[in-house]
Design a protein around this motif. Sequence first.
Motif, PDB file in Angstrom:
ATOM      1  N   LYS A 130      38.250  33.147  50.464  1.00 47.62           N
ATOM      2  CA  LYS A 130      37.893  34.174  49.572  1.00 47.62           C
ATOM      3  C   LYS A 130      39.287  34.981  49.106  1.00 47.62           C
ATOM      4  CE  LYS A 130      33.282  34.774  51.747  1.00 47.62           C
ATOM      5  NZ  LYS A 130      32.366  35.664  52.343  1.00 47.62           N
ATOM      6  N   ALA A 131      40.259  34.585  49.142  1.00 50.12           N
ATOM      7  CA  ALA A 131      41.580  35.189  48.250  1.00 50.12           C
ATOM      8  C   ALA A 131      41.470  35.365  46.903  1.00 50.12           C
ATOM      9  CB  ALA A 131      42.832  34.555  48.776  1.00 50.12           C
ATOM     10  N   GLU A 132      41.802  36.564  46.290  1.00 53.22           N
ATOM     11  CA  GLU A 132      41.715  36.680  44.984  1.00 53.22           C
ATOM     12  C   GLU A 132      42.460  35.501  44.363  1.00 53.22           C
ATOM     13  OE1 GLU A 132      44.005  39.768  42.026  1.00 53.22           O
ATOM     14  OE2 GLU A 132      42.278  40.522  43.177  1.00 53.22           O
ATOM     15  N   THR A 133      41.916  34.791  43.144  1.00 52.31           N
ATOM     16  CA  THR A 133      42.532  33.603  42.623  1.00 52.31           C
ATOM     17  C   THR A 133      42.245  33.894  41.192  1.00 52.31           C
ATOM     18  OG1 THR A 133      41.831  32.204  44.798  1.00 52.31           O
ATOM     19  CG2 THR A 133      42.455  31.260  42.362  1.00 52.31           C
ATOM     20  N   HIS A 134      43.257  33.392  40.473  1.00 55.70           N
ATOM     21  CA  HIS A 134      43.023  33.664  39.024  1.00 55.70           C
ATOM     22  C   HIS A 134      43.094  32.576  38.466  1.00 55.70           C
ATOM     23  CE1 HIS A 134      44.691  38.002  39.060  1.00 55.70           C
ATOM     24  NE2 HIS A 134      44.921  37.531  40.176  1.00 55.70           N
ATOM     25  N   VAL A 135      42.152  32.412  37.437  1.00 55.61           N
ATOM     26  CA  VAL A 135      41.716  31.092  36.708  1.00 55.61           C
ATOM     27  C   VAL A 135      41.597  31.522  35.274  1.00 55.61           C
ATOM     28  CG1 VAL A 135      39.892  29.336  36.323  1.00 55.61           C
ATOM     29  CG2 VAL A 135      40.564  30.315  38.680  1.00 55.61           C
ATOM     30  N   HIS A 136      42.308  30.578  34.273  1.00 54.11           N
ATOM     31  CA  HIS A 136      42.295  30.788  32.976  1.00 54.11           C
ATOM     32  C   HIS A 136      41.631  29.588  32.151  1.00 54.11           C
ATOM     33  CE1 HIS A 136      45.345  33.715  34.259  1.00 54.11           C
ATOM     34  NE2 HIS A 136      45.840  32.823  34.978  1.00 54.11           N
ATOM     35  N   PRO A 137      40.519  29.791  31.812  1.00 53.43           N
ATOM     36  CA  PRO A 137      39.710  28.961  30.942  1.00 53.43           C
ATOM     37  C   PRO A 137      40.132  29.048  29.352  1.00 53.43           C
ATOM     38  CG  PRO A 137      38.039  30.207  32.367  1.00 53.43           C
ATOM     39  CD  PRO A 137      39.468  30.710  32.454  1.00 53.43           C
ATOM     40  N   GLY A 138      40.183  28.086  28.739  1.00 54.01           N
ATOM     41  CA  GLY A 138      40.306  28.081  27.240  1.00 54.01           C
ATOM     42  C   GLY A 138      39.642  26.808  26.457  1.00 54.01           C
ATOM     43  N   PHE A 139      39.377  27.268  25.176  1.00 50.43           N
ATOM     44  CA  PHE A 139      38.900  25.946  24.446  1.00 50.43           C
ATOM     45  C   PHE A 139      39.415  26.081  23.237  1.00 50.43           C
ATOM     46  CE2 PHE A 139      36.144  29.817  23.406  1.00 50.43           C
ATOM     47  CZ  PHE A 139      36.062  29.724  22.027  1.00 50.43           C
ATOM     48  N   PHE A 140      39.235  24.836  22.750  1.00 48.46           N
ATOM     49  CA  PHE A 140      39.854  24.515  21.113  1.00 48.46           C
ATOM     50  C   PHE A 140      38.879  23.786  20.486  1.00 48.46           C
ATOM     51  CE2 PHE A 140      43.516  24.992  23.927  1.00 48.46           C
ATOM     52  CZ  PHE A 140      44.512  25.743  23.239  1.00 48.46           C
ATOM     53  N   LEU A 141      38.592  24.221  19.355  1.00 45.56           N
ATOM     54  CA  LEU A 141      37.425  23.470  18.449  1.00 45.56           C
ATOM     55  C   LEU A 141      38.047  21.847  18.062  1.00 45.56           C
ATOM     56  CD1 LEU A 141      34.871  23.855  17.244  1.00 45.56           C
ATOM     57  CD2 LEU A 141      36.014  24.301  15.142  1.00 45.56           C
ATOM     58  N   SER A 142      39.443  21.661  17.903  1.00 40.06           N
ATOM     59  CA  SER A 142      39.903  20.513  17.906  1.00 40.06           C
ATOM     60  C   SER A 142      39.749  19.721  19.016  1.00 40.06           C
ATOM     61  CB  SER A 142      41.367  20.327  17.415  1.00 40.06           C
ATOM     62  OG  SER A 142      41.257  20.977  16.116  1.00 40.06           O
ATOM     63  N   GLY A 143      39.176  18.612  19.147  1.00 40.64           N
ATOM     64  CA  GLY A 143      38.974  17.739  20.164  1.00 40.64           C
ATOM     65  C   GLY A 143      37.884  18.291  21.247  1.00 40.64           C
ATOM     66  N   HIS A 144      37.018  19.150  20.702  1.00 45.10           N
ATOM     67  CA  HIS A 144      36.406  20.111  21.620  1.00 45.10           C
ATOM     68  C   HIS A 144      37.057  20.061  22.866  1.00 45.10           C
ATOM     69  CE1 HIS A 144      33.666  20.095  18.199  1.00 45.10           C
ATOM     70  NE2 HIS A 144      32.508  19.767  18.980  1.00 45.10           N
ATOM     71  N   THR A 145      38.159  20.411  22.988  1.00 38.13           N
ATOM     72  CA  THR A 145      38.937  20.457  24.132  1.00 38.13           C
ATOM     73  C   THR A 145      38.880  21.622  24.966  1.00 38.13           C
ATOM     74  OG1 THR A 145      40.603  19.305  22.800  1.00 38.13           O
ATOM     75  CG2 THR A 145      41.456  20.309  24.823  1.00 38.13           C
ATOM     76  N   VAL A 146      38.898  21.476  26.527  1.00 34.42           N
ATOM     77  CA  VAL A 146      38.784  22.421  27.549  1.00 34.42           C
ATOM     78  C   VAL A 146      40.050  22.603  28.199  1.00 34.42           C
ATOM     79  CG1 VAL A 146      37.658  23.300  29.568  1.00 34.42           C
ATOM     80  CG2 VAL A 146      36.291  22.690  27.615  1.00 34.42           C
ATOM     81  N   ARG A 147      40.728  23.696  28.364  1.00 30.32           N
ATOM     82  CA  ARG A 147      41.703  23.778  29.203  1.00 30.32           C
ATOM     83  C   ARG A 147      41.500  24.830  30.479  1.00 30.32           C
ATOM     84  NH1 ARG A 147      48.034  23.900  28.797  1.00 30.32           N
ATOM     85  NH2 ARG A 147      48.520  25.750  30.037  1.00 30.32           N
ATOM     86  N   LEU A 148      41.726  24.360  31.483  1.00 36.07           N
ATOM     87  CA  LEU A 148      41.532  25.262  32.817  1.00 36.07           C
ATOM     88  C   LEU A 148      42.679  25.337  33.516  1.00 36.07           C
ATOM     89  CD1 LEU A 148      39.159  26.648  34.212  1.00 36.07           C
ATOM     90  CD2 LEU A 148      38.735  24.582  35.498  1.00 36.07           C
ATOM     91  N   HIS A 149      43.245  26.342  33.594  1.00 33.68           N
ATOM     92  CA  HIS A 149      44.492  26.643  34.078  1.00 33.68           C
ATOM     93  C   HIS A 149      44.145  27.349  35.514  1.00 33.68           C
ATOM     94  CE1 HIS A 149      48.865  28.691  34.235  1.00 33.68           C
ATOM     95  NE2 HIS A 149      48.637  27.950  35.452  1.00 33.68           N
ATOM     96  N   ILE A 150      44.523  26.888  36.615  1.00 30.11           N
ATOM     97  CA  ILE A 150      44.202  27.567  37.859  1.00 30.11           C
ATOM     98  C   ILE A 150      45.363  27.612  38.619  1.00 30.11           C
ATOM     99  CG2 ILE A 150      42.703  27.023  40.276  1.00 30.11           C
ATOM    100  CD1 ILE A 150      41.418  24.697  38.801  1.00 30.11           C
ATOM    101  N   GLN A 151      45.637  29.051  39.164  1.00 31.29           N
ATOM    102  CA  GLN A 151      46.599  29.476  39.830  1.00 31.29           C
ATOM    103  C   GLN A 151      46.175  29.449  41.543  1.00 31.29           C
ATOM    104  OE1 GLN A 151      47.430  33.087  37.169  1.00 31.29           O
ATOM    105  NE2 GLN A 151      49.649  32.550  37.751  1.00 31.29           N
ATOM    106  N   VAL A 152      46.511  28.361  42.097  1.00 29.37           N
ATOM    107  CA  VAL A 152      46.025  28.095  43.496  1.00 29.37           C
ATOM    108  C   VAL A 152      46.675  29.512  44.319  1.00 29.37           C
ATOM    109  CG1 VAL A 152      45.873  26.777  45.587  1.00 29.37           C
ATOM    110  CG2 VAL A 152      45.931  25.762  43.117  1.00 29.37           C
ATOM    111  N   ASN A 153      47.881  29.576  44.363  1.00 34.45           N
ATOM    112  CA  ASN A 153      48.636  30.789  44.959  1.00 34.45           C
ATOM    113  C   ASN A 153      49.760  31.440  44.005  1.00 34.45           C
ATOM    114  OD1 ASN A 153      50.385  29.001  45.486  1.00 34.45           O
ATOM    115  ND2 ASN A 153      49.624  28.464  47.305  1.00 34.45           N
ATOM    116  N   SER A 154      50.672  31.790  44.361  1.00 39.46           N
ATOM    117  CA  SER A 154      51.800  32.381  43.624  1.00 39.46           C
ATOM    118  C   SER A 154      52.880  31.572  43.138  1.00 39.46           C
ATOM    119  CB  SER A 154      52.709  33.430  44.835  1.00 39.46           C
ATOM    120  OG  SER A 154      53.308  32.896  45.796  1.00 39.46           O
TER     121      SER A 154
END
Length: 388
Positions: free
Chosen positions: A215-239
């Motif tokens: 349950k440690a605070e974790t930062h996750v950065h979802p993004g989308f692009f119309l081209s390719g209907h692309t999803v980018r999910l950036h997960i910072q597991v730790n520092s």
Amino acid sequence: MLINLWYVAEWSEAVKDKPVRTRLLGQNFVLFRDSKGKVHCLSDICIHRGGSLSNGWTTERDCVACPYHGWEFDPEGKVQFIPSRGEGAETPERARIDAYPTEERYGMIWVFMGDLEESERYPIPPFPEYDDRDNWRPIYTEFNWNADVSRVVENGIDIAHTSFVHPGFGYREMAAKNHIATMERTDISGSSSCVLYPPPPEGNLGLMRFARRDKAETHVHPGFFLSGHTVRLHIQVNSWMEMIIFDANTPVDEHTTRSFVVQVRNFFKWGIFDKGSVKRTQKVFQEDAEIVEALSPHYLPESLESEVSVEQDKFMGAWRKVRKVHVEEKGWKIDSVAMQPYLQEKVFTIPSPARRTNPDLRWALDTVPLVPPTRKGLNVVNADDKSA
């Protein structure tokens, strides 16, 4: 399904010395390489007697030949040789099919499915980490969904569902604490930063459990692009440990989506850990599929009137608004209903750039019908409404 966008048609390594069939937007296409290794994409139909070019072969003319009567189509879709007429014989001006621009990036073949000029096309989504092999190691996989592509994209950027769908990424009791910290959107993309409180990560021979406490605070950065209907999910597991999941989601047809997935990580960059990464990625997609494939209605609603949304849904709302502009203002949505009466009787094709440069040519194939625009001047980024 939308035209005038880049989509991934196939993995680069899948197209070698023989033509390959692929299906996008409910239509069939052929991919083939010329003698210099450049990949090309044409409609997968010979306009002579309907042969499937993907069942043919490539020739010394850098053409793809139809297996039925040997007609050869060049990378621009023009017929260069008709065997029954002999060498040197002229070919009819109408003897051509649609050809589509291609680019190879991130181990994928991207094809532009539309008739816009190059200067008007939205860019292929950026993925700078892919080429930085000193710091990031990639793994590749794919997943097939019995689901509408817009539903698949929305699921990919929805952080709230992790507490209930993915035991390895969330706790139900932490659902109220997980939150979207910031978000932005443009006319063609969106990005957000979220805070989650997940369990310790699993895998990599058990070493990952030491990467982050429960349950440690974790930062996750979802993004989308119309081209390719692309999803980018950036997960910072730790520092110091990060991973990025980049998936281009191709609408095979209205009921099927093919996700081309590349994951890169900046830790444990030895091949011994790749198989486990692929297995865990597939597990996450399967958990999502069990939910997404059972959603009602099948298609993403065009209106919010039949649904109830809350503040945690605002990033999915951004995706819907970006898509809505291109349906209602630009008129890029394929009208699949209009094609139903012609099922198995008529072949349609996606409009290509050559149709604009050859407006007077009588093409043998009709292009897919589109849903007419219903609004003008929609603005995705509204200064008075940045949160929904």
